[in-house]
Design a protein around this motif. Structure first.
Motif, PDB file in Angstrom:
ATOM      1  N   LEU A 136       0.848  -1.153  -0.421  1.00  0.00           N
ATOM      2  CA  LEU A 136       0.053  -0.134  -0.136  1.00  0.00           C
ATOM      3  C   LEU A 136       0.697   1.466  -0.273  1.00  0.00           C
ATOM      4  O   LEU A 136       0.603   2.216  -0.747  1.00  0.00           O
ATOM      5  CB  LEU A 136      -0.913  -0.011   0.693  1.00  0.00           C
ATOM      6  N   CYS A 137       2.051   1.337   0.612  1.00  0.00           N
ATOM      7  CA  CYS A 137       2.615   2.724   0.720  1.00  0.00           C
ATOM      8  C   CYS A 137       3.250   2.743  -0.379  1.00  0.00           C
ATOM      9  O   CYS A 137       3.199   3.934  -1.124  1.00  0.00           O
ATOM     10  CB  CYS A 137       4.156   2.417   2.092  1.00  0.00           C
ATOM     11  N   LEU A 138       4.432   1.297  -0.772  1.00  0.00           N
ATOM     12  CA  LEU A 138       4.556   1.379  -2.814  1.00  0.00           C
ATOM     13  C   LEU A 138       3.452   1.824  -3.280  1.00  0.00           C
ATOM     14  O   LEU A 138       3.664   3.345  -4.167  1.00  0.00           O
ATOM     15  CB  LEU A 138       4.532   0.199  -3.249  1.00  0.00           C
ATOM     16  N   MET A 139       2.180   1.815  -3.555  1.00  0.00           N
ATOM     17  CA  MET A 139       0.824   2.171  -3.722  1.00  0.00           C
ATOM     18  C   MET A 139       0.747   3.384  -4.056  1.00  0.00           C
ATOM     19  O   MET A 139       0.708   4.256  -5.154  1.00  0.00           O
ATOM     20  CB  MET A 139      -0.147   1.439  -4.220  1.00  0.00           C
ATOM     21  N   ALA A 140       1.007   4.213  -2.622  1.00  0.00           N
ATOM     22  CA  ALA A 140       0.865   5.710  -2.780  1.00  0.00           C
ATOM     23  C   ALA A 140       1.551   6.725  -3.000  1.00  0.00           C
ATOM     24  O   ALA A 140       1.156   7.640  -3.892  1.00  0.00           O
ATOM     25  CB  ALA A 140       0.607   5.516  -0.989  1.00  0.00           C
ATOM     26  N   GLY A 145       3.163  10.278  -8.026  1.00  0.00           N
ATOM     27  CA  GLY A 145       3.542  10.378  -9.573  1.00  0.00           C
ATOM     28  C   GLY A 145       5.576  10.392  -9.230  1.00  0.00           C
ATOM     29  O   GLY A 145       6.180  10.357 -10.093  1.00  0.00           O
ATOM     30  N   LEU A 146       5.567   9.680  -8.194  1.00  0.00           N
ATOM     31  CA  LEU A 146       7.348   9.427  -7.972  1.00  0.00           C
ATOM     32  C   LEU A 146       7.444   7.603  -8.545  1.00  0.00           C
ATOM     33  O   LEU A 146       6.511   7.247  -8.416  1.00  0.00           O
ATOM     34  CB  LEU A 146       7.504   9.003  -6.515  1.00  0.00           C
ATOM     35  N   LYS A 147       8.641   8.005  -9.634  1.00  0.00           N
ATOM     36  CA  LYS A 147       9.861   7.565 -10.083  1.00  0.00           C
ATOM     37  C   LYS A 147      10.641   7.303  -9.599  1.00  0.00           C
ATOM     38  O   LYS A 147      11.755   8.312  -9.406  1.00  0.00           O
ATOM     39  CB  LYS A 147       9.077   7.085 -11.924  1.00  0.00           C
ATOM     40  N   PRO A 148      11.824   5.898  -9.293  1.00  0.00           N
ATOM     41  CA  PRO A 148      13.494   5.369  -8.937  1.00  0.00           C
ATOM     42  C   PRO A 148      13.977   6.884  -9.674  1.00  0.00           C
ATOM     43  O   PRO A 148      15.441   6.545  -9.092  1.00  0.00           O
ATOM     44  CB  PRO A 148      13.005   4.484  -9.821  1.00  0.00           C
ATOM     45  N   ALA A 168      12.368  -4.721  -0.313  1.00  0.00           N
ATOM     46  CA  ALA A 168      12.146  -5.510  -1.505  1.00  0.00           C
ATOM     47  C   ALA A 168      11.742  -5.446  -2.559  1.00  0.00           C
ATOM     48  O   ALA A 168      11.646  -5.886  -4.016  1.00  0.00           O
ATOM     49  CB  ALA A 168      11.861  -7.416  -0.942  1.00  0.00           C
ATOM     50  N   LEU A 169       9.971  -4.653  -2.411  1.00  0.00           N
ATOM     51  CA  LEU A 169       9.249  -4.879  -3.232  1.00  0.00           C
ATOM     52  C   LEU A 169      10.163  -3.358  -3.892  1.00  0.00           C
ATOM     53  O   LEU A 169       9.930  -2.353  -5.377  1.00  0.00           O
ATOM     54  CB  LEU A 169       7.576  -3.745  -2.897  1.00  0.00           C
ATOM     55  N   LEU A 170      10.466  -1.640  -3.695  1.00  0.00           N
ATOM     56  CA  LEU A 170      10.977  -1.328  -3.983  1.00  0.00           C
ATOM     57  C   LEU A 170      12.348  -1.140  -4.781  1.00  0.00           C
ATOM     58  O   LEU A 170      12.528  -0.764  -6.209  1.00  0.00           O
ATOM     59  CB  LEU A 170      11.812   0.063  -2.842  1.00  0.00           C
ATOM     60  N   HIS A 176      16.567   3.004  -5.905  1.00  0.00           N
ATOM     61  CA  HIS A 176      17.748   2.165  -5.088  1.00  0.00           C
ATOM     62  C   HIS A 176      17.193   2.707  -3.461  1.00  0.00           C
ATOM     63  O   HIS A 176      16.960   3.441  -2.983  1.00  0.00           O
ATOM     64  CB  HIS A 176      18.791   3.858  -5.493  1.00  0.00           C
ATOM     65  N   VAL A 177      17.336   1.353  -3.067  1.00  0.00           N
ATOM     66  CA  VAL A 177      16.930   1.839  -1.516  1.00  0.00           C
ATOM     67  C   VAL A 177      17.596   1.939  -0.332  1.00  0.00           C
ATOM     68  O   VAL A 177      18.784   1.661  -0.352  1.00  0.00           O
ATOM     69  CB  VAL A 177      16.406   0.340  -1.403  1.00  0.00           C
TER      70      VAL A 177
END
Length: 328
Positions: A136-140, A145-148, A168-170, A176-177
């Motif tokens: 849900l955080c990644l989807m938010a 509009g954020l991209k890597p 893992a998802l990011l 870059h995590v």
């Protein structure tokens, strides 16, 4: 009706008690679907309930456990029939409604979703509310509009359940995590999940400046309080942080500077009452986007009779990754 085993929290004048007892189906709460529970999991919230460290439980006696996967035994809900494999996260389970640390539950069918194809029951609870919240955080962040290519993404509390899955998802999504943790000895574990950098928690626990050096474009925060305030102060222009936890506290000693001078957004993420369409989207993505090998690497499994000790350990910050609880 045959009795079944359940872990029950009760409250007396002397304080909270936790122990196993036999429950009868007649003692279950109202609902239109009865589920035979095969697996649950251990989240930080479960640890708070089991230890009584926070007022998670709102009625007594209570069967804790906020997540479950199992098989429908009986249903008067047209969406589900006996034999269906289902998941439940949240909706007051283990807080106001008898929860998952039992062999059987009765719930509202509106709270359930089908177990997605591609996931076993064990994998679904390895994900659990923690992994579902991470998605849900990644989807938010994506919907913002954020991209890597905008820059790194930071994850606080990275060794915990939400944090581990978020890393893992990011990483899989191309970010870059930067993994923030107070357990630097787990650096290899985090890098195995996809972290590109390890940030000592101490760098986020010092005095909060209105604005710090811009370091990341996005964030997933699981801890709140001073670390979140510092994360916000170092978020890049037009970046955003998805906040979903309070392990460090419920306060937020920040200023408005990141919001009004850098156009930073703070995105609140709730997993308990999320609408069904959002749940289905998140779980479908988890089934297809979360690396099963990485999920296995962050997961341990315990029987139900070990969950009380595990609850004490998760509140003390001694649990790494995810814990599956075998019910049946």
């Amino acid at each position: 009706m045959a009795p079944f085993k359940a872990l029950v929290i009760d409250k007396t004048e002397a304080g909270q008690t936790v122990g196993f007892r036999e429950f009868n189906e007649a003692d279950l709460m109202d609902g239109d679907v009865t589920v035979l529970v095969s697996h649950s999991t251990l989240n930080y919230k479960d640890g708070l309930a089991l230890t009584g460290k926070a007022p998670v439980v709102r009625r007594f006696p209570m069967i804790p456990g906020v997540d479950l996967v199992g098989t429908v035994e009986a249903s008067s809900n047209p969406e589900f029939k006996p034999g269906d494999a289902v998941i439940l996260n949240g909706w007051g389970l283990g807080e106001t409604h008898l929860g998952a640390y039992a062999e059987k539950v009765r719930v509202k069918g509106d709270w359930l979703i089908p177990l997605p194809s591609g996931l076993t029951p064990h994998q679904a609870m390895a994900i659990g509310t923690a992994g579902y919240t991470a998605m849900l955080c990644l989807m938010a962040l994506e919907k913002h509009g954020l991209k890597p290519e905008r820059g790194p993404a930071i994850v606080t509390g990275a060794v915990g359940g939400v944090g581990s899955v978020a890393v893992a998802l990011l990483a899989r999504a191309g970010w870059h995590v930067i993994a923030s943790t107070g357990r630097p000895e787990e650096a290899d574990y985090l890098k195995g999940l996809g972290a590109g950098e390890i940030l000592e928690r101490s760098e986020l626990t010092g005095p909060v400046r209105p604005l710090g050096k811009e370091r990341w474009a996005a964030g997933v925060d699981t801890v709140g309080s001073i670390p979140l305030a510092n994360v916000l102060s170092m978020t890049k222009y037009s970046g955003a942080v998805a906040a979903c936890g309070l392990a460090a506290g419920m306060d937020l000693p920040a200023t408005v500077a990141p919001f009004i001078l850098r156009n930073v957004a703070l995105l609140g993420v709730d997993s308990v009452m999320a609408p069904k369409a959002l749940r289905l989207e998140a779980w479908n993505r988890l089934a297809h986007e979360l690396d099963h090998d990485k999920l296995a690497a962050m997961t341990s499994t315990i029987p139900l009779n070990e969950v009380m000790e595990a609850g004490r350990r998760i509140v003390a910050g001694q649990i790494k990754g995810r814990v599956v609880v075998e019910i049946a």
